[in-house]
Design an enzyme around this catalytic site. Structure first.
Site, PDB file in Angstrom:
ATOM      1  N   HIS A  24      -3.303  -2.807   5.091  1.00 37.16           N
ATOM      2  CA  HIS A  24      -2.460  -3.434   5.355  1.00 37.16           C
ATOM      3  C   HIS A  24      -1.192  -2.247   5.131  1.00 37.16           C
ATOM      4  O   HIS A  24      -2.324  -1.185   5.436  1.00 37.16           O
ATOM      5  CB  HIS A  24      -1.795  -4.653   4.243  1.00 37.16           C
ATOM      6  CG  HIS A  24      -1.813  -3.640   3.248  1.00 37.16           C
ATOM      7  ND1 HIS A  24      -2.361  -4.165   1.540  1.00 37.16           N
ATOM      8  CD2 HIS A  24      -1.401  -2.425   2.654  1.00 37.16           C
ATOM      9  CE1 HIS A  24      -1.723  -3.360   0.777  1.00 37.16           C
ATOM     10  NE2 HIS A  24      -1.636  -2.223   1.105  1.00 37.16           N
ATOM     11  N   ASP A  71       9.936  -1.949   1.249  1.00 34.60           N
ATOM     12  CA  ASP A  71       9.134  -3.091   0.462  1.00 34.60           C
ATOM     13  C   ASP A  71       9.416  -3.008  -0.635  1.00 34.60           C
ATOM     14  O   ASP A  71       9.989  -1.405  -1.370  1.00 34.60           O
ATOM     15  CB  ASP A  71       7.804  -3.017   0.852  1.00 34.60           C
ATOM     16  CG  ASP A  71       6.871  -2.245   0.687  1.00 34.60           C
ATOM     17  OD1 ASP A  71       6.397  -0.739   0.120  1.00 34.60           O
ATOM     18  OD2 ASP A  71       5.519  -2.432   1.098  1.00 34.60           O
TER      19      ASP A  71
HETATM   20  P1  PGA Z   1      -1.810   3.522  -2.134  1.00 38.31           P
HETATM   21  O1  PGA Z   1      -1.372   1.556  -1.241  1.00 38.31           O
HETATM   22  O2  PGA Z   1      -0.964   4.493  -2.074  1.00 38.31           O
HETATM   23  O3  PGA Z   1      -0.975   3.288  -4.097  1.00 38.31           O
HETATM   24  O4  PGA Z   1      -3.209   3.881  -2.410  1.00 38.31           O
HETATM   25  C1  PGA Z   1      -0.487   2.227  -0.316  1.00 38.31           C
HETATM   26  C2  PGA Z   1      -0.698   0.792   0.420  1.00 38.31           C
HETATM   27  O5  PGA Z   1      -1.240   0.094  -0.329  1.00 38.31           O
HETATM   28  O6  PGA Z   1      -0.144   0.653   1.720  1.00 38.31           O
END
Ligand code: PGA
Length: 264
Positions: free
Chosen positions: A138, A67
């Protein structure tokens, strides 16, 4: 599904980097789906160390990221392009034209989504997709309520994701409100998925992923249906999961199991 249990964040990162390195070393051509965020940072550091120590050539490695924010130029310090440069690409020598992220700065986002799907297809799909997981379940930027049928698409970020990501920006107002993300269908087509989770803040999302009903309200639950999912999680992230569940799902105590997966 296999669940690999780590003591803590560092051990999770070591196990994940070993799996990625193994995929690089044992394949003549490999397409890695990569992720950003706080979770994979040490995984990338350790992967860089392994690659440097072994002098492994990377001419056969292609990367396709999950993304990118909408509206940020690729050289903006908060873009995922910059994140990948800083944490991985600048330290190793994957040919630049073999590293790909969505272009969030384009004027036609819908064409960009289509281009990205075609790009993945033209690579023969993703061999190994690295994923984090949001506190709300998510995956990529596919927020709760996203259809399981989505291909690469534009999303409006939820207030909880904007809040969670504000830590990377000077203020919450600077966090973009939209992103381009691989869709859930795109992610599910990956041949193997490696999902990482560390810390108590991910415990509810991991419980849902491992024990919950499959529902679009928690996007990660669809991964229960993936034929080759590896979850590497530390004890805090697994703290809400029943021991029985881990036994049933095939808890594994060491990394050697992955020699029997896609990357043997
Ligand atoms: P993070 O985010 O690794 O910063 O906890 C994971 C995500 O939102 O997929």
């Amino acid at each position: 599904m296999k669940v690999l249990i780590a003591e803590d964040y560092n051990e999770m990162s070591k196990k994940a980097s070993d799996i990625l390195f193994h995929a690089i070393v044992t394949n003549k051509k490999v397409v890695l789906g990569l992720a950003t965020g706080g979770t994979p940072i040490t995984t990338y550091d350790l992967l860089v160390e392994s690659i440097k120590a072994s002098k492994q050539s990377l001419t056969h490695v292609h990367t396709i990221n999950l993304d990118e924010y909408v509206g940020l130029q690729s050289d903006c310090r908060h873009s995922y392009h910059r994140f990948m440069e800083e944490h991985l690409f600048q330290h190793i020598s994957i040919p630049t034209n073999q590293t790909h992220l969505p272009n969030g700065a384009t004027t036609d986002l819908h064409i960009e989504c289509q281009r990205y799907e075609e790009l993945i297809a033209s690579h023969g799909g993703i061999d190994l997709q690295l994923l984090g997981i949001g506190k709300n379940g998510h995956i990529g930027f596919n927020e709760p309520g996203t259809s399981f049928l989505t291909n690469t698409h534009i999303v409006n970020l939820t207030p909880s994701t904007i809040k969670a990501n504000a830590r990377f920006f000077s203020s919450i107002d600077e966090v973009p409100k939209q992103a381009i993300t691989m869709g859930i269908s795109t992610i599910m087509k990956s041949k193997c998925i490696l999902l990482l989770a560390s810390g108590k803040s991910k415990a509810t999302a991991i419980k849902e992923l491992l024990e919950g009903q499959i529902t679009e309200k928690c996007p990660a639950t669809i991964l229960q249906k993936h034929p080759d999912l590896i979850v590497v999680a530390d004890k805090d992230a697994l703290s809400e999961v029943k021991e029985d569940t881990l036994e049933k799902l095939g808890k594994v105590q060491n990394e050697l199991f992955f020699t029997k997966t896609t990357f043997s």
